[in-house]
Design an enzyme around this catalytic site. Structure first.
Site, PDB file in Angstrom:
ATOM      1  CE1 TYR A 136      -2.275  -4.724   8.294  1.00 45.48           C
ATOM      2  CE2 TYR A 136      -2.545  -2.458   7.613  1.00 45.48           C
ATOM      3  CZ  TYR A 136      -2.650  -3.798   7.349  1.00 45.48           C
ATOM      4  OH  TYR A 136      -3.119  -4.220   6.132  1.00 45.48           O
ATOM      5  CG  ASN A 167      -8.028  -4.415   0.794  1.00 48.51           C
ATOM      6  OD1 ASN A 167      -7.265  -3.459   0.829  1.00 48.51           O
ATOM      7  ND2 ASN A 167      -7.630  -5.646   1.012  1.00 48.51           N
ATOM      8  CG  HIS A 193      -1.972  -1.102   1.152  1.00 49.34           C
ATOM      9  ND1 HIS A 193      -3.157  -1.016   0.454  1.00 49.34           N
ATOM     10  CD2 HIS A 193      -1.953  -2.345   1.684  1.00 49.34           C
ATOM     11  CE1 HIS A 193      -3.827  -2.146   0.573  1.00 49.34           C
ATOM     12  NE2 HIS A 193      -3.120  -2.982   1.310  1.00 49.34           N
TER      13      HIS A 193
END
Ligand code: NDP
Length: 501
Positions: A340, A130, A58
Site C-alpha cells: 500500500y 472490506n 479500488h
C-alpha cells in the site's frame, strides 16, 4: 458593486493577473497563436497534468469524514489510545469497488473496500478492510494474478467471466469469498447499508504486555440492505454514481451513517490449538467460538470539500499501526504492509503523507527528508541518527511486545499450517447451508449461474460445477442444472435440480 461582493480577479498559478479567461493571444483576428501567451500555454499545460494515475485496485471510491467514539471499556485488551474508554478520534473513511475503473458503476457486483484512517494522538492508524470478513486468496504472491483475472483481457481490453472462473476454480481457497460475492451481499444497496470488516487477524496488547489476536467488525446501524442482480444492473445504467450520491446526500441531510465496532478477541495462546488457522484470510472465526464484543461507534458526518484533495489523494496503508495494535502472521497482511505504501509513493509521490488528508494530527519527527514537493522541511534539525545534536530518539520498548515467536524455522515457500478443521470449502458450505435462508440460497444460485453462463467456456463451466459441489453437493447440482438450463435458454429458476441430491 461593493468591494466585498466583487469577484476575485483570475490569476496564473504564479498569482499574476490574467487579461482574458476566454481569448488566446493571436497575430490578427485569424492569425497564429503565439507561444509567449504564457497564461494560455500554462493553462493547457496544467490541464494535461491534472490526473494522477488511478489506483490499480479500488479506483472508484467515495468517502467522508467523521469520528470514532469508544462506548465500552476494552482497556484490558489494548493500550491503544484510540480505544481507551470515552476516547473520540477524528477519522476519514473511503469505500470503493475493487475491480472497476474510476468511472465504473457503483452498483457492480464486487466486494467493497472499507478503509478507515484514524487521526490518533499517536499517529495515523489505518484499518484497510472490506465489506466481507474474508478474501479470495491467502498468500500475497497471488494477489496481482488474482486482480489481473478480475480486470481486462490484454488483447480485447474487455472483462471476462471465463478468466474470473478460471482463476477461482484453480484457487479453491477462493470459494468462501466467491460465495459472499455471488450472494446478495455482492451488490449492496448503499454504502451505508453494508458492514465493514478488518478481515485480517491483528494483535492487540494491553498496558501490562498481555497479547490478544483480534478481528474487527463494523456493523451498519442502518441495517444490511442489498440490491438484487437485476436492480443493481438497472441502477448501473440509471446512475453510475448511485452510492456516491447516496452517501453525500445522507450526510448533507444530517442523516449521518453510523457503524458499531464489535471485536472478536482470542487469547494469544489459543491460536495454536484453534480448529481453524486463525491467520488464514479465507476463514472467519465463527461467532459461537469468539462472540463479538462491543467497543464503540463510527459516525460519518462531514462530506469532503474537494474530491481530488481528499478522496483521490487519500492514501491508506495497513502498515500504519499505533502502539497497542500489531500484525499477525497472515501472509496476505504481510504483503499488504509493503504494497500500500509503495503504491502511494508511485501514484501520488514520495511525500504523499505531507498532504493534509494523509498527514497525521500528531507531531512527526522522522529522519526522512526532501524529495519532490516537500512541504515540511527538517529546517536546522539533525538529519541523521544517531546524533548528539538533539535529534529525536526512537523508543526501544514501542513495538517489541507485538512480536510472535518463530522458533527453529527455516526459509521456504510454505502452505499455511493446517488446523483440525481447515479445508477450502467448509466455511463456504456452512454459509450456504446454515446461514442463508431459502431465498438467499436461490439468489446465490441464480447469480452464480448468470455469471458463469456469460461467455464462459464449457471446460471452465465443468470446473465451476465441481467447485460448488465441493462446497455443497446440492449447491453444485443446482449450479449444474442451471448452467445446462442456461444453455437451453432457461432461467435458473426454471432449471430442474436433479432429485436425490
Ligand atoms: P453465525 O450464525 O453466528 O453468524 C453468521 C453471520 O453471517 C451473521 O452474523 C452475519 O454476519 C453473516 N451473514 C448473514 N447472512 C449472510 C450472507 N447472506 N452472506 C454473508 N454473510 C452473512 O455463524 P458463524 O459465525 O458460525 O458463521 C457461519 C458462516 O457465516 C461463516 O462460515 C461465514 O461464511 C459467515 N459469516 C461469519 C462471520 C463471522 O465473523 N463469524 C461474519 C460474516 C459472515 P454479520 O453480522 O457480520 O453480518
Amino acid at each position: 458593486m461593493s468591494d466585498e461582493t466583487k469577484r476575485p480577479r483570475t490569476t496564473t498559478d504564479s498569482g499574476i493577473p490574467m487579461t482574458s479567461d476566454e481569448r488566446s493571444l493571436t497575430v490578427g483576428e485569424q492569425g497564429p497563436t503565439v507561444l509567449h501567451d504564457h497564461a494560455t500555454v500554462q493553462k493547457m499545460q496544467h490541464f494535461n497534468r491534472e490526473r494522477v494515475p488511478e489506483r490499480v485496485v479500488h479506483a472508484k471510491g467515495s468517502a467522508a469524514h467523521g469520528f470514532f467514539e469508544v462506548t465500552e471499556d476494552v482497556s484490558q485488551f489494548t493500550k491503544a489510545g484510540l480505544f481507551q474508554p470515552g476516547a473520540r478520534t477524528p477519522m476519514f473513511s473511503r469505500f470503493s469497488t475493487v475491480a472497476g475503473e474510476i468511472g465504473s458503476p457503483d452498483t457492480a457486483r464486487d466486494p467493497r473496500g472499507f478503509a478507515i484512517k484514524f487521526y490518533t494522538e499517536e499517529g495515523n492508524y489505518d484499518l484497510v478492510g472490506n465489506n466481507t470478513p474474508v478474501f479470495f486468496i491467502r498468500d500475497a504472491s497471488k494477489f496481482s494474478d488474482f486482480i489481473h483475472s478480475q480486470k481486462r483481457l490484454p488483447d480485447t481490453g474487455m472483462r471476462s467471466n471465463d478468466m474470473q472462473w478460471d482463476f477461482w476454480t484453480l484457487s479453491p481457497e477462493s470459494a468462501h469469498q466467491v460465495t459472499i460475492l455471488m450472494s446478495e451481499r455482492g451488490t449492496p444497496r448503499t454504502l451505508r447499508n453494508m458492514n465493514g470488516y478488518g478481515s485480517h487477524t491483528y494483535s492487540w496488547v494491553n498496558a501490562g504486555g498481555e497479547k490478544f489476536w483480534v478481528k474487527y467488525h463494523f456493523k451498519t446501524v442502518q441495517g444490511i440492505e442489498n440490491y438484487t442482480e437485476a436492480e443493481a444492473v438497472q441502477m448501473a445504467a440509471e446512475d453510475p454514481d448511485a452510492h456516491r450520491r447516496d452517501l453525500r446526500k445522507a450526510i448533507d441531510d444530517g442523516d449521518a451513517p453510523e457503524w458499531r465496532l464489535e471485536m472478536q478477541i482470542m487469547p494469544f495462546e489459543e491460536a495454536a490449538g484453534y480448529r481453524f488457522n486463525p491467520f488464514d484470510l479465507t476463514k472467519v472465526w465463527p461467532h459461537g467460538d469468539y462472540p463479538p464484543i462491543q467497543v464503540g461507534r463510527m459516525v460519518l458526518d462531514r462530506n469532503p470539500e474537494n474530491f481530488f484533495a481528499e478522496v483521490e489523494q487519500a492514501g491508506f496503508s495497513p502498515a500504519n499501526l499505533v502502539p497497542g495494535i500489531g500484525l499477525s502472521p497472515d501472509k496476505m497482511l504481510m504483503g499488504r504492509i509493503f504494497s500500500y505504501h509503495d503504491t502511494h509513493l508511485h501514484r501520488i509521490g514520495a511525500n504523499y503523507e505531507q498532504l493534509p488528508i494523509n498527514s497525521p494530527k500528531s507531531p512527526v519527527h522522522s529522519y526522512n527528508q526532501d524529495g519532490p514537493m516537500t512541504y515540511h522541511h527538517s529546517g536546522a534539525q539533525p538529519v541523521y541518527a544517531p546524533n548528539t545534536k538533539g535529534g529525536p530518539e526512537a523508543d526501544p520498548d514501542n513495538g517489541s511486545e507485538l512480536n510472535w515467536g518463530v522458533e527453529g524455522a527455516e526459509l521456504g515457500r510454505y502452505a499455511n499450517p493446517k488446523h483440525a478443521e481447515d479445508d477450502d470449502f467448509g466455511q463456504a458450505g456452512t454459509l450456504y447451508r446454515e446461514t442463508m435462508d431459502a431465498g438467499q440460497r436461490d439468489e446465490l444460485v441464480e447469480n452464480i449461474v448468470g455469471h458463469a453462463s456469460a461467455e464462459v467456456s464449457s471446460e471452465v463451466q465443468a470446473r465451476v460445477v465441481e467447485y460448488w459441489t465441493q462446497a455443497d453437493a446440492e449447491l453444485g447440482a443446482r449450479v449444474d442444472a442451471g448452467l445446462k438450463g442456461a444453455d437451453r435458454g432457461e432461467t435458473p429458476a426454471q432449471a430442474e435440480v436433479p432429485s436425490g441430491v
